[in-house]
Design a protein around this motif. Structure first.
Motif, PDB file in Angstrom:
ATOM      1  N   VAL A   1       0.867  -1.160   0.000  1.00 53.87           N
ATOM      2  CA  VAL A   1       0.000   0.000   0.000  1.00 53.87           C
ATOM      3  C   VAL A   1       0.915   1.223   0.000  1.00 53.87           C
ATOM      4  CG1 VAL A   1      -1.822   1.248   1.207  1.00 53.87           C
ATOM      5  CG2 VAL A   1      -1.750  -1.264   1.309  1.00 53.87           C
ATOM      6  N   PHE A   2       0.992   1.870  -1.129  1.00 56.22           N
ATOM      7  CA  PHE A   2       1.885   3.013  -1.261  1.00 56.22           C
ATOM      8  C   PHE A   2       1.442   4.146  -0.353  1.00 56.22           C
ATOM      9  CE2 PHE A   2       2.378   0.687  -5.229  1.00 56.22           C
ATOM     10  CZ  PHE A   2       3.756   0.507  -5.219  1.00 56.22           C
ATOM     11  N   GLY A   3       2.410   4.795   0.250  1.00 53.90           N
ATOM     12  CA  GLY A   3       2.125   5.922   1.126  1.00 53.90           C
ATOM     13  C   GLY A   3       2.059   5.536   2.594  1.00 53.90           C
ATOM     14  N   LEU A   4       1.968   4.248   2.887  1.00 51.01           N
ATOM     15  CA  LEU A   4       1.931   3.828   4.290  1.00 51.01           C
ATOM     16  C   LEU A   4       3.349   3.700   4.829  1.00 51.01           C
ATOM     17  CD1 LEU A   4      -0.823   1.089   4.715  1.00 51.01           C
ATOM     18  CD2 LEU A   4      -0.899   3.477   5.375  1.00 51.01           C
ATOM     19  N   LYS A   5       3.500   4.026   6.084  1.00 54.68           N
ATOM     20  CA  LYS A   5       4.791   3.858   6.748  1.00 54.68           C
ATOM     21  C   LYS A   5       5.022   2.380   7.001  1.00 54.68           C
ATOM     22  CE  LYS A   5       4.434   8.304   9.029  1.00 54.68           C
ATOM     23  NZ  LYS A   5       4.334   9.001  10.298  1.00 54.68           N
ATOM     24  N   ASP A   6       6.291   1.998   7.142  1.00 52.81           N
ATOM     25  CA  ASP A   6       6.637   0.597   7.373  1.00 52.81           C
ATOM     26  C   ASP A   6       5.886   0.012   8.572  1.00 52.81           C
ATOM     27  OD1 ASP A   6       8.322   0.537   5.215  1.00 52.81           O
ATOM     28  OD2 ASP A   6      10.168   0.732   6.389  1.00 52.81           O
ATOM     29  N   LYS A   7       5.799   0.772   9.651  1.00 54.66           N
ATOM     30  CA  LYS A   7       5.126   0.250  10.848  1.00 54.66           C
ATOM     31  C   LYS A   7       3.645  -0.010  10.578  1.00 54.66           C
ATOM     32  CE  LYS A   7       4.050   4.629  12.982  1.00 54.66           C
ATOM     33  NZ  LYS A   7       3.643   5.218  14.209  1.00 54.66           N
ATOM     34  N   ASP A   8       3.035   0.813   9.721  1.00 49.81           N
ATOM     35  CA  ASP A   8       1.627   0.602   9.379  1.00 49.81           C
ATOM     36  C   ASP A   8       1.452  -0.638   8.496  1.00 49.81           C
ATOM     37  OD1 ASP A   8       0.799   2.853  10.851  1.00 49.81           O
ATOM     38  OD2 ASP A   8       1.206   4.175   9.150  1.00 49.81           O
TER      39      ASP A   8
END
Length: 119
Positions: free
Chosen positions: A76-83
């Motif tokens: 999912v582009f735009g999500l941070k790694d932790k998300d």
């Protein structure tokens, strides 16, 4: 394909995919589906692993083994790694909760990660 070709039949195998695999990006998927069907395996598409216990063709069944290859929510582009990590954790947790509903008492769940080497 190993299990169906080892057994020589697929009557005891149910294979599922989340996508409608007829329009898949996986090069060998259609060949694998053809082999499964020729060996009389059940092939189901558009099955969500987090709600599979409620699927009309799976509900009420008990499976001795459930194998999940490469569980991942995708990118999912735009999500941070932790998300992304949280989405994948929730996805695998949802799978285990559902697998428990259709797994026989002495059943087993096997998950194969993308980077697992072949033995």
């Amino acid at each position: 394909m190993g299990l169906t070709t080892t057994f020589g039949h697929g009557e005891i195998i149910s294979a599922t995919s989340f996508n409608n695999t007829h329009s898949t990006v996986y090069a060998k998927a259609l060949d694998n589906i053809d082999v499964l069907k020729k060996l009389n395996a059940t092939v189901l598409h558009e099955v969500d692993a987090t709600t599979m216990a409620g699927h009309s063709k799976l509900s009420g069944k008990n499976f001795d083994q459930i194998v999940f290859n490469f569980p991942h929510v995708g990118y999912v582009f735009g999500l941070k790694d932790k998300d992304m990590i949280r989405l994948n954790q929730d996805f695998v947790s949802g799978f285990f909760n559902n697998a428990g509903m259709i797994l026989s008492v002495d059943g087993e769940v096997h998950i194969r990660h993308r980077w697992t080497s072949r033995v």
